[in-house]
Design an enzyme around this catalytic site. Structure first.
Site, PDB file in Angstrom:
ATOM      1  N   LEU A   1      10.872 -20.212  -4.267  1.00 48.40           N
ATOM      2  CA  LEU A   1      10.127 -19.631  -4.212  1.00 48.40           C
ATOM      3  C   LEU A   1       9.195 -19.870  -5.104  1.00 48.40           C
ATOM      4  O   LEU A   1       8.763 -19.613  -5.363  1.00 48.40           O
ATOM      5  CB  LEU A   1      10.462 -18.567  -4.036  1.00 48.40           C
ATOM      6  CG  LEU A   1       9.073 -16.988  -3.718  1.00 48.40           C
ATOM      7  CD1 LEU A   1       9.410 -16.898  -1.981  1.00 48.40           C
ATOM      8  CD2 LEU A   1      10.000 -15.783  -4.227  1.00 48.40           C
TER       9      LEU A   1
ATOM     10  N   ASP B   1       1.258  -1.277   0.080  1.00 48.35           N
ATOM     11  CA  ASP B   1      -0.198   0.008   0.331  1.00 48.35           C
ATOM     12  C   ASP B   1       1.061   1.648  -0.215  1.00 48.35           C
ATOM     13  O   ASP B   1       1.819   1.053   0.332  1.00 48.35           O
ATOM     14  CB  ASP B   1      -1.160   0.036   1.570  1.00 48.35           C
ATOM     15  CG  ASP B   1      -1.805   0.754   0.887  1.00 48.35           C
ATOM     16  OD1 ASP B   1      -2.442   1.581  -0.287  1.00 48.35           O
ATOM     17  OD2 ASP B   1      -3.097   0.839   1.626  1.00 48.35           O
TER      18      ASP B   1
ATOM     19  N   HIS C   1       2.925   3.631  -9.283  1.00 54.33           N
ATOM     20  CA  HIS C   1       2.350   1.846  -9.911  1.00 54.33           C
ATOM     21  C   HIS C   1       4.213   1.215  -9.871  1.00 54.33           C
ATOM     22  O   HIS C   1       4.533   0.478  -9.403  1.00 54.33           O
ATOM     23  CB  HIS C   1       1.968   1.973  -9.714  1.00 54.33           C
ATOM     24  CG  HIS C   1       0.530   1.713  -9.713  1.00 54.33           C
ATOM     25  ND1 HIS C   1       0.168   1.634  -8.218  1.00 54.33           N
ATOM     26  CD2 HIS C   1      -0.546   3.399 -10.016  1.00 54.33           C
ATOM     27  CE1 HIS C   1      -1.263   1.994  -7.597  1.00 54.33           C
ATOM     28  NE2 HIS C   1      -2.099   2.836  -8.772  1.00 54.33           N
TER      29      HIS C   1
HETATM   30  C1  FPP Z   1      -1.566   0.306  -3.286  1.00 52.01           C
HETATM   31  O1  FPP Z   1      -1.417   1.436  -3.846  1.00 52.01           O
HETATM   32  C2  FPP Z   1      -1.042  -0.619  -4.575  1.00 52.01           C
HETATM   33  C3  FPP Z   1      -1.780  -1.078  -5.406  1.00 52.01           C
HETATM   34  C4  FPP Z   1      -3.416  -1.510  -5.400  1.00 52.01           C
HETATM   35  C5  FPP Z   1      -1.517  -1.856  -6.693  1.00 52.01           C
HETATM   36  C6  FPP Z   1      -0.412  -2.659  -6.917  1.00 52.01           C
HETATM   37  C7  FPP Z   1       0.609  -2.294  -7.631  1.00 52.01           C
HETATM   38  C8  FPP Z   1       2.083  -2.862  -7.654  1.00 52.01           C
HETATM   39  C9  FPP Z   1       2.782  -2.729  -6.279  1.00 52.01           C
HETATM   40  C10 FPP Z   1       2.762  -2.606  -8.790  1.00 52.01           C
HETATM   41  C11 FPP Z   1       2.558  -3.784 -10.225  1.00 52.01           C
HETATM   42  C12 FPP Z   1       2.922  -5.013  -9.675  1.00 52.01           C
HETATM   43  C13 FPP Z   1       2.203  -5.858 -10.806  1.00 52.01           C
HETATM   44  C14 FPP Z   1       2.924  -7.397 -10.465  1.00 52.01           C
HETATM   45  C15 FPP Z   1       0.966  -5.536 -11.002  1.00 52.01           C
HETATM   46  P1  FPP Z   1      -2.432   2.403  -3.363  1.00 52.01           P
HETATM   47  O2  FPP Z   1      -2.377   2.992  -5.157  1.00 52.01           O
HETATM   48  O3  FPP Z   1      -3.682   2.543  -2.889  1.00 52.01           O
HETATM   49  O4  FPP Z   1      -1.465   4.044  -2.552  1.00 52.01           O
HETATM   50  P2  FPP Z   1      -2.644   4.809  -2.062  1.00 52.01           P
HETATM   51  O5  FPP Z   1      -3.306   4.688  -1.298  1.00 52.01           O
HETATM   52  O6  FPP Z   1      -0.837   6.050  -1.236  1.00 52.01           O
HETATM   53  O7  FPP Z   1      -3.339   5.635  -3.080  1.00 52.01           O
END
Ligand code: FPP
Length: 239
Positions: free
Chosen positions: A130, A19, A36
């Site tokens: 893994l 997150d 991201h």
């Molecule tokens: C949460 O941060 C993150 C996500 C919903 C997306 C996770 C994706 C990645 C870590 C990268 C992609 C990796 C793959 C394998 C596709 P948020 O956007 O909710 O952050 P915020 O709460 O600060 O808005």
């Protein structure tokens, strides 16, 4: 490795809620997509270190079934990133003996993403290192409802008796069938919620919440979380 980590007491399964990508980007005046992208870079290092540390299962929440509520641009960006990730990383994952698996209704994702994931599954299916589980279009309540339906259908067809339904059979109907429950769940960015992630599986997991935003989550931070895990005493309801 962090000095105080005990290799004999590594968790077999670490689950992560990655997150804080959006806030990381906002703090730098960048678009969310840049967050991201940076999150993907962080993930690559975490996968590598988990393998080195001897963790057997790593499960990451990459896209929840609720994430469709985000803008189309952001959602499409995440899936494009997923395709890029597979294209760029698959050879190395395979070389490192990592086996990829996907949890969730991933076949409903855009076609390019489904094809990339099928490649990853097929290429790594016989690997024995893994096990890297990516939760995509995943929601735990839906997972539990699906399991209940499967068992109800089997009971309605007379294939099992309702009394035969127990925790073990239930677990076997979840996306995580055959995977041990997470020993440790880490959530970054200071949020302290489960957000519909692995609700059944986390019944006895240790939770470690960290303020670090996901793109800043380094292997050293992972080792800190593992240190915290090892300092705790797990009781599973006993004394
Ligand atoms: C949460 O941060 C993150 C996500 C919903 C997306 C996770 C994706 C990645 C870590 C990268 C992609 C990796 C793959 C394998 C596709 P948020 O956007 O909710 O952050 P915020 O709460 O600060 O808005």
């Amino acid at each position: 490795m962090e000095k105080q980590l005990d290799p004999r007491r590594m968790p077999a399964h670490v689950a992560i809620v990655m997150d804080g990508n959006g806030r990381w980007a906002k703090g730098r005046g960048l678009p969310r997509a840049a967050g991201h992208r940076a999150g993907m870079e962080a993930l690559k290092e975490i996968v590598k270190r988990s393998d080195v540390l001897g963790i057997k299962h790593l499960t990451v929440y990459a896209f929840s079934s609720e994430n469709w509520k985000r803008s189309r641009e952001e959602v499409n960006g995440i899936f494009r990133l997923l395709v890029v990730y597979v294209e760029k990383e698959l050879a190395e994952l395979h070389a490192n003996n990592v086996r990829v698996s996907i949890l969730g209704e991933w076949r409903e994702l855009p076609r390019e993403a489904v094809e990339a994931l099928e490649r990853a599954l097929e290429t790594t299916k016989d690997n024995t290192g893994l096990q890297f589980h990516i939760a995509l279009n995943y929601g735990a309540r839906n997972e539990i409802v699906r399991a209940a339906r499967t068992l109800a259908a089997q009971a309605a067809e007379g294939r099992i008796a309702p009394e035969e339904i127990d925790g073990e059979r239930f677990s076997a109907c979840l996306y995580t069938a055959g995977i041990p429950d997470p020993d440790l769940l880490i959530r970054t960015s200071g949020e302290e919620r489960l957000s519909n992630y692995l609700l059944w599986q986390c019944a006895y997991s240790e939770f470690v919440f960290m303020d670090t935003l996901w793109p800043d989550f380094t292997p050293e931070r992972l080792e800190e979380a593992l240190g915290e895990y090892q300092r705790r005493e797990r009781r599973f309801g006993g004394r």
